[in-house]
Design a protein around this motif. Structure first.
Motif, PDB file in Angstrom:
ATOM      1  N   ALA A 166       0.819  -1.218   0.000  1.00  0.00           N
ATOM      2  CA  ALA A 166       0.000   0.000   0.000  1.00  0.00           C
ATOM      3  C   ALA A 166       0.849   1.261   0.000  1.00  0.00           C
ATOM      4  O   ALA A 166       0.449   2.294  -0.558  1.00  0.00           O
ATOM      5  CB  ALA A 166      -0.935  -0.001   1.209  1.00  0.00           C
ATOM      6  N   GLY A 207      -6.959  -4.828   4.635  1.00  0.00           N
ATOM      7  CA  GLY A 207      -6.645  -3.454   5.020  1.00  0.00           C
ATOM      8  C   GLY A 207      -6.538  -3.349   6.526  1.00  0.00           C
ATOM      9  O   GLY A 207      -6.853  -4.294   7.263  1.00  0.00           O
ATOM     10  N   VAL A 237      -4.878   0.050   2.661  1.00  0.00           N
ATOM     11  CA  VAL A 237      -5.702  -0.971   2.013  1.00  0.00           C
ATOM     12  C   VAL A 237      -4.853  -1.668   0.960  1.00  0.00           C
ATOM     13  O   VAL A 237      -4.117  -1.013   0.201  1.00  0.00           O
ATOM     14  CB  VAL A 237      -6.953  -0.345   1.365  1.00  0.00           C
ATOM     15  CG1 VAL A 237      -7.753  -1.388   0.591  1.00  0.00           C
ATOM     16  CG2 VAL A 237      -7.834   0.316   2.431  1.00  0.00           C
ATOM     17  N   HIS A 242      -8.800  -2.293  -3.347  1.00  0.00           N
ATOM     18  CA  HIS A 242      -9.267  -0.927  -3.587  1.00  0.00           C
ATOM     19  C   HIS A 242     -10.638  -0.938  -4.260  1.00  0.00           C
ATOM     20  O   HIS A 242     -11.013  -1.885  -4.958  1.00  0.00           O
ATOM     21  CB  HIS A 242      -8.271  -0.186  -4.480  1.00  0.00           C
ATOM     22  CG  HIS A 242      -7.030   0.250  -3.766  1.00  0.00           C
ATOM     23  ND1 HIS A 242      -6.029   0.975  -4.354  1.00  0.00           N
ATOM     24  CD2 HIS A 242      -6.623   0.061  -2.486  1.00  0.00           C
ATOM     25  CE1 HIS A 242      -5.070   1.218  -3.488  1.00  0.00           C
ATOM     26  NE2 HIS A 242      -5.410   0.672  -2.345  1.00  0.00           N
TER      27      HIS A 242
END
Length: 299
Positions: A166, A207, A237, A242
């Motif tokens: 991320a 996440g 996340v 996403h």
């Protein structure tokens, strides 16, 4: 020139930082970089004295994959050229790229940077909002997703994989190691109950939202109150997850915990000034700009 402070100097530098924070309502050193002073991990350590009193200090240490520095001058001894002298000595001692932080984006720091040919290269926004008990409902999660707390000794590897994916672009948060997360777990402000993981039906990490509570506000501002403050420390996340609304749900979960369990009334977070997607997410959740930290670069 010294590369580390003595034990006595560490105590003096800490007291100097406290005097500056009391006068400026902004901490002169960051929680991310300042621990290097006490641990002896600095690569430069400079002091300025008026008699026996320490009235100025500067240091440099690794910050992620960069070399970064901070300096402070006693409020009672400013406008006497001490800041310029400390910065000049620091630049002379260290070679190559160097990032120098100004917390609060003070005009005097900007002028000092210009005189030494430093470039304004990074802005770190501090956003804040007020919260209250009972304000947040339980977050709505995508089908098949649940929240659970981080489990020390079991979740480190999974967290590292998602965090580093991320934040692969981030100079500090990207590239975290097992030693980094284990060190964080040993800190006084680590609370796994406030470290939320979003997982799927197979317990695969999608996440996370890592919150913290600080007993004192490091930057209350001129009209602020020095009270315990919550922090959205890191929220990430997995790239593959996403577009499912996890960022917003994780944000609410952390805020709900800080309001109802930790009992704080103000929450702060730091976000890159050019990360427009994250800034918009937090603004939708009621955060507004509180301060700016600026990094000036010497190439």
């Amino acid at each position: 020139m010294a590369t580390t402070f003595t034990a006595a100097e560490v105590a003096e530098v800490t007291a100097l930082a406290d005097r500056a924070r009391a006068a400026d309502a902004v901490a002169p050193f960051s929680d991310d970089l300042f621990p290097a002073v006490g641990s002896g991990a600095t690569m430069a350590a400079l002091t300025a004295r008026a008699g026996d009193l320490l009235v100025g200090a500067a240091y440099a240490a690794a910050q992620g994959d960069r070399l970064a520095a901070e300096l402070v001058v006693d409020p009672a001894y400013r406008r006497q050229g001490l800041g310029g002298s400390l910065l000049a000595d620091l630049l002379d001692f260290l070679t190559g790229e160097l990032w120098i932080w100004s917390h609060g984006d003070h005009p005097a720091a900007a002028a000092l940077a210009r005189r030494h040919g430093l470039v304004r290269a990074r802005e770190l926004l501090q956003l804040r909002r007020r919260i209250a008990p009972g304000q947040f409902a339980e977050p709505t999660l995508p089908d098949g997703v649940r929240l659970r707390p981080f489990r020390p000794g079991r979740d480190e590897e999974a967290w590292l994989e998602v965090n580093n994916a991320a934040f692969h672009w981030h100079p500090e948060q990207g590239g975290q190691t097992l030693d980094d997360i284990r060190s964080a777990e040993s800190a006084a402000d680590f609370d796994p109950a406030g470290f939320f993981l979003a997982v799927d039906a197979d317990d695969q990490l999608l996440g996370f939202h890592w919150t913290k509570v600080h007993p004192h506000d490091p930057s209350p501002g001129p009209d602020g109150i020095d009270e315990p403050i919550g922090e959205v420390y890191v929220l990430g996340v997995a790239p593959a997850a996403h577009g499912r609304g996890l960022g917003g749900a994780l944000t609410i979960a952390g805020l709900r915990h800080l309001a109802d369990v930790a009992g704080v009334r103000t929450v702060t977070l730091y976000v890159e000034g050019d990360n427009t997607a994250a800034v918009r997410l937090y603004e939708r959740e009621g955060f507004t700009r509180h301060a700016i930290d600026v990094a000036y670069r010497r190439d």
